[in-house]
Motif scaffolding. Structure first.
Motif, PDB file in Angstrom:
ATOM      1  N   LEU A 110       4.202   5.671  -7.723  1.00  0.00           N
ATOM      2  CA  LEU A 110       2.803   5.243  -7.687  1.00  0.00           C
ATOM      3  C   LEU A 110       2.773   3.746  -7.429  1.00  0.00           C
ATOM      4  O   LEU A 110       3.396   2.969  -8.159  1.00  0.00           O
ATOM      5  CB  LEU A 110       2.115   5.559  -9.014  1.00  0.00           C
ATOM      6  N   GLY A 111       2.062   3.324  -6.384  1.00  0.00           N
ATOM      7  CA  GLY A 111       1.921   1.910  -6.073  1.00  0.00           C
ATOM      8  C   GLY A 111       0.534   1.421  -6.438  1.00  0.00           C
ATOM      9  O   GLY A 111      -0.452   2.152  -6.265  1.00  0.00           O
ATOM     10  N   ILE A 112       0.454   0.186  -6.943  1.00  0.00           N
ATOM     11  CA  ILE A 112      -0.827  -0.417  -7.317  1.00  0.00           C
ATOM     12  C   ILE A 112      -0.884  -1.833  -6.764  1.00  0.00           C
ATOM     13  O   ILE A 112       0.068  -2.605  -6.890  1.00  0.00           O
ATOM     14  CB  ILE A 112      -1.006  -0.435  -8.856  1.00  0.00           C
TER      15      ILE A 112
ATOM     16  N   CYS B  32      -1.845  -2.748   7.595  1.00  0.00           N
ATOM     17  CA  CYS B  32      -1.714  -4.183   7.874  1.00  0.00           C
ATOM     18  C   CYS B  32      -2.327  -5.010   6.746  1.00  0.00           C
ATOM     19  O   CYS B  32      -1.730  -5.963   6.265  1.00  0.00           O
ATOM     20  CB  CYS B  32      -2.383  -4.529   9.202  1.00  0.00           C
ATOM     21  N   GLY B  33      -3.543  -4.646   6.347  1.00  0.00           N
ATOM     22  CA  GLY B  33      -4.190  -5.350   5.247  1.00  0.00           C
ATOM     23  C   GLY B  33      -3.557  -4.984   3.917  1.00  0.00           C
ATOM     24  O   GLY B  33      -2.597  -4.208   3.843  1.00  0.00           O
ATOM     25  N   ASP B  34      -4.089  -5.562   2.840  1.00  0.00           N
ATOM     26  CA  ASP B  34      -3.539  -5.278   1.518  1.00  0.00           C
ATOM     27  C   ASP B  34      -3.713  -3.806   1.173  1.00  0.00           C
ATOM     28  O   ASP B  34      -4.818  -3.260   1.270  1.00  0.00           O
ATOM     29  CB  ASP B  34      -4.239  -6.140   0.459  1.00  0.00           C
ATOM     30  N   ASN B  35      -2.624  -3.159   0.773  1.00  0.00           N
ATOM     31  CA  ASN B  35      -2.642  -1.749   0.426  1.00  0.00           C
ATOM     32  C   ASN B  35      -1.522  -1.484  -0.574  1.00  0.00           C
ATOM     33  O   ASN B  35      -0.621  -2.306  -0.763  1.00  0.00           O
ATOM     34  CB  ASN B  35      -2.490  -0.871   1.679  1.00  0.00           C
ATOM     35  N   ALA B  36      -1.571  -0.350  -1.227  1.00  0.00           N
ATOM     36  CA  ALA B  36      -0.580  -0.041  -2.263  1.00  0.00           C
ATOM     37  C   ALA B  36       0.586   0.781  -1.733  1.00  0.00           C
ATOM     38  O   ALA B  36       1.620   0.887  -2.407  1.00  0.00           O
ATOM     39  CB  ALA B  36      -1.250   0.697  -3.417  1.00  0.00           C
ATOM     40  N   ALA B  37       0.451   1.355  -0.536  1.00  0.00           N
ATOM     41  CA  ALA B  37       1.555   2.143   0.024  1.00  0.00           C
ATOM     42  C   ALA B  37       2.775   1.256   0.256  1.00  0.00           C
ATOM     43  O   ALA B  37       3.912   1.639  -0.034  1.00  0.00           O
ATOM     44  CB  ALA B  37       1.115   2.808   1.322  1.00  0.00           C
TER      45      ALA B  37
ATOM     46  N   ALA C  29      -6.219  -1.165  -4.785  1.00  0.00           N
ATOM     47  CA  ALA C  29      -5.561  -0.107  -4.025  1.00  0.00           C
ATOM     48  C   ALA C  29      -4.529   0.619  -4.863  1.00  0.00           C
ATOM     49  O   ALA C  29      -3.890   0.046  -5.742  1.00  0.00           O
ATOM     50  CB  ALA C  29      -4.890  -0.689  -2.774  1.00  0.00           C
ATOM     51  N   ALA C  30      -4.389   1.914  -4.576  1.00  0.00           N
ATOM     52  CA  ALA C  30      -3.354   2.735  -5.203  1.00  0.00           C
ATOM     53  C   ALA C  30      -2.845   3.712  -4.155  1.00  0.00           C
ATOM     54  O   ALA C  30      -3.596   4.138  -3.265  1.00  0.00           O
ATOM     55  CB  ALA C  30      -3.891   3.475  -6.418  1.00  0.00           C
TER      56      ALA C  30
ATOM     57  N   ASP D  65       7.584   9.490 -10.807  1.00  0.00           N
ATOM     58  CA  ASP D  65       8.885   9.052 -11.326  1.00  0.00           C
ATOM     59  C   ASP D  65       8.929   7.577 -11.679  1.00  0.00           C
ATOM     60  O   ASP D  65       9.800   7.134 -12.427  1.00  0.00           O
ATOM     61  CB  ASP D  65       9.982   9.353 -10.302  1.00  0.00           C
ATOM     62  N   GLY D  66       8.036   6.775 -11.094  1.00  0.00           N
ATOM     63  CA  GLY D  66       8.045   5.343 -11.357  1.00  0.00           C
ATOM     64  C   GLY D  66       6.782   4.694 -10.823  1.00  0.00           C
ATOM     65  O   GLY D  66       6.052   5.281 -10.024  1.00  0.00           O
ATOM     66  N   VAL D  67       6.533   3.456 -11.270  1.00  0.00           N
ATOM     67  CA  VAL D  67       5.341   2.709 -10.861  1.00  0.00           C
ATOM     68  C   VAL D  67       5.777   1.368 -10.266  1.00  0.00           C
ATOM     69  O   VAL D  67       6.658   0.689 -10.810  1.00  0.00           O
ATOM     70  CB  VAL D  67       4.399   2.461 -12.061  1.00  0.00           C
ATOM     71  N   ALA D  68       5.168   1.000  -9.153  1.00  0.00           N
ATOM     72  CA  ALA D  68       5.391  -0.308  -8.531  1.00  0.00           C
ATOM     73  C   ALA D  68       4.041  -1.015  -8.432  1.00  0.00           C
ATOM     74  O   ALA D  68       3.056  -0.413  -8.008  1.00  0.00           O
ATOM     75  CB  ALA D  68       6.007  -0.144  -7.138  1.00  0.00           C
ATOM     76  N   VAL D  69       3.997  -2.276  -8.804  1.00  0.00           N
ATOM     77  CA  VAL D  69       2.724  -3.002  -8.830  1.00  0.00           C
ATOM     78  C   VAL D  69       2.933  -4.428  -8.338  1.00  0.00           C
ATOM     79  O   VAL D  69       3.958  -5.045  -8.591  1.00  0.00           O
ATOM     80  CB  VAL D  69       2.131  -3.006 -10.262  1.00  0.00           C
ATOM     81  N   THR D  70       1.952  -4.944  -7.621  1.00  0.00           N
ATOM     82  CA  THR D  70       2.033  -6.319  -7.139  1.00  0.00           C
ATOM     83  C   THR D  70       2.031  -7.281  -8.322  1.00  0.00           C
ATOM     84  O   THR D  70       1.140  -7.247  -9.163  1.00  0.00           O
ATOM     85  CB  THR D  70       0.854  -6.646  -6.211  1.00  0.00           C
TER      86      THR D  70
END
Length: 337
Positions: A4-6, A299-304, A14-15, A74-79
């Motif tokens: 999961l990206g945030i 291109c713009g800010d996104n969580a992917a 974004a997520a 399985d895990g979380v990634a966040v800016t």
């Protein structure tokens, strides 16, 4: 591995849910453009408040769109940074709580690192090593990329970023915020030879940038020619964009040649600019260099892109602790391979 990206570094909440670092199961972005438009730029306090309102619905939507349950993550990634502190704290704090509540690892991600990895969300990503031009509202830099986690700075802007210059020129012309898209559309209707602006190359053989001069050149032109007609605005936009694009294209192609790379990438919000995409594709192909640019939505800010980096860092056994905090300035962490 499902990550999961945030992302909440500026004015997009974004997520996204990514499988194995490249397969996008979902990507949800809540924009705040309408909130900040009347002010001609992002108002940090308003941005953080809107993130608080949007974070839970956006994450829930990303999980639902992916067709999974939270227990399958399985895990979380966040800016973690760089960005607006108040905005970053919303996503970062939520990610900590989500990971702790589900008993899964989490990792703070550098925003610039995420942008560079956005090209790996495409079907035919570049082979290592390659050079990357990261060009956005806050950053304009060139990196030599030797792995998913290793980035070596080659040059950066000394003042305004390219996207920042776009926003300021749009404001001078009374076109509102954000300026990138509207300048791009106007430029397509104008003649770039009608009003020629200087090309701020600095040293053509080096990789630093400076865009404050061209912004000032547009200001001086408007002082001498106030109240431009719609046609004049189109020519100004075309001349301004041609100057910026010429510099960006020259520098990144030269960087690829110097490093002996047959692949280059253009990432960040300004990578959505049609003038830049067309010019780099033409000139790089002519030079025998393969060009890789993410789809407009990435291109713009996104969580992917955040989740894409998170996959590789978590797979490498890296994770963040509850004591970690966000940061506002560039804190890039190249990893030796």
């Amino acid at each position: 591995m499902i990550v999961l990206g945030i992302e909440s570094s500026c004015d997009e909440t974004a997520a996204a849910v990514i499988r194995d670092g490249s397969h996008v199961l979902s990507s949800v972005v809540a924009s705040q453009v309408s909130v900040h438009h009347p002010y001609g730029g992002v108002v940090p306090e308003l941005a953080s408040r809107k993130h608080i309102e949007a974070i839970v619905p956006v994450v829930n939507a990303a999980i639902a769109d992916a067709g999974i349950t939270p227990e399958q993550i399985d895990g979380v990634a966040v800016t973690q940074g760089p960005g607006l502190i108040g905005s970053l704290l919303v996503g970062f704090s939520f990610a900590k709580g989500f990971a702790y509540g589900h008993g899964i690892p989490w990792i703070g991600i550098d925003h610039l690192e995420a942008h560079i990895n956005s090209v790996f969300l495409e079907p035919n990503p570049p082979a290592f090593p390659f050079v990357a031009l990261l060009v956005s509202g806050g950053h304009t830099s060139i990196y030599l990329v030797t792995s998913h986690l290793a980035f070596h700075p080659m040059g950066q802007t000394r003042d305004d970023a390219a996207g920042e210059a776009y926003d300021k020129v749009a404001k001078m012309l009374g076109l509102g915020y954000p300026g990138g898209g509207v300048i791009d559309r106007l430029a397509a209707k104008g003649d770039p030879t009608k009003i020629a602006f200087t090309r701020p190359f600095l040293d053509k053989d080096q990789f630093d940038f400076s865009f404050s001069g061209i912004k000032s050149a547009v200001m001086r032109h408007l002082q001498l020619h106030p109240d431009p007609s719609q046609t004049d605005q189109q020519h100004i936009a075309a001349g301004f964009q041609a100057a910026v694009v010429d510099v960006l294209v020259h520098k990144i192609i030269n960087a690829a040649k110097v490093k002996g790379c047959s692949h280059l990438a253009v990432v960040g919000g300004v990578a959505a600019n049609h003038g830049l995409r067309n010019a780099i594709s033409h000139d790089a192909t002519t030079a025998g260099i393969s060009v890789h640019i993410p789809a407009i939505e990435f291109c713009g800010d996104n969580a992917a892109m955040v989740a894409a980096v998170g996959y590789h860092r978590l797979k490498a056994g890296q994770h963040s602790t509850m004591e970690e905090d966000v940061y506002s300035r560039v804190k890039f962490r190249p990893v030796a391979n």
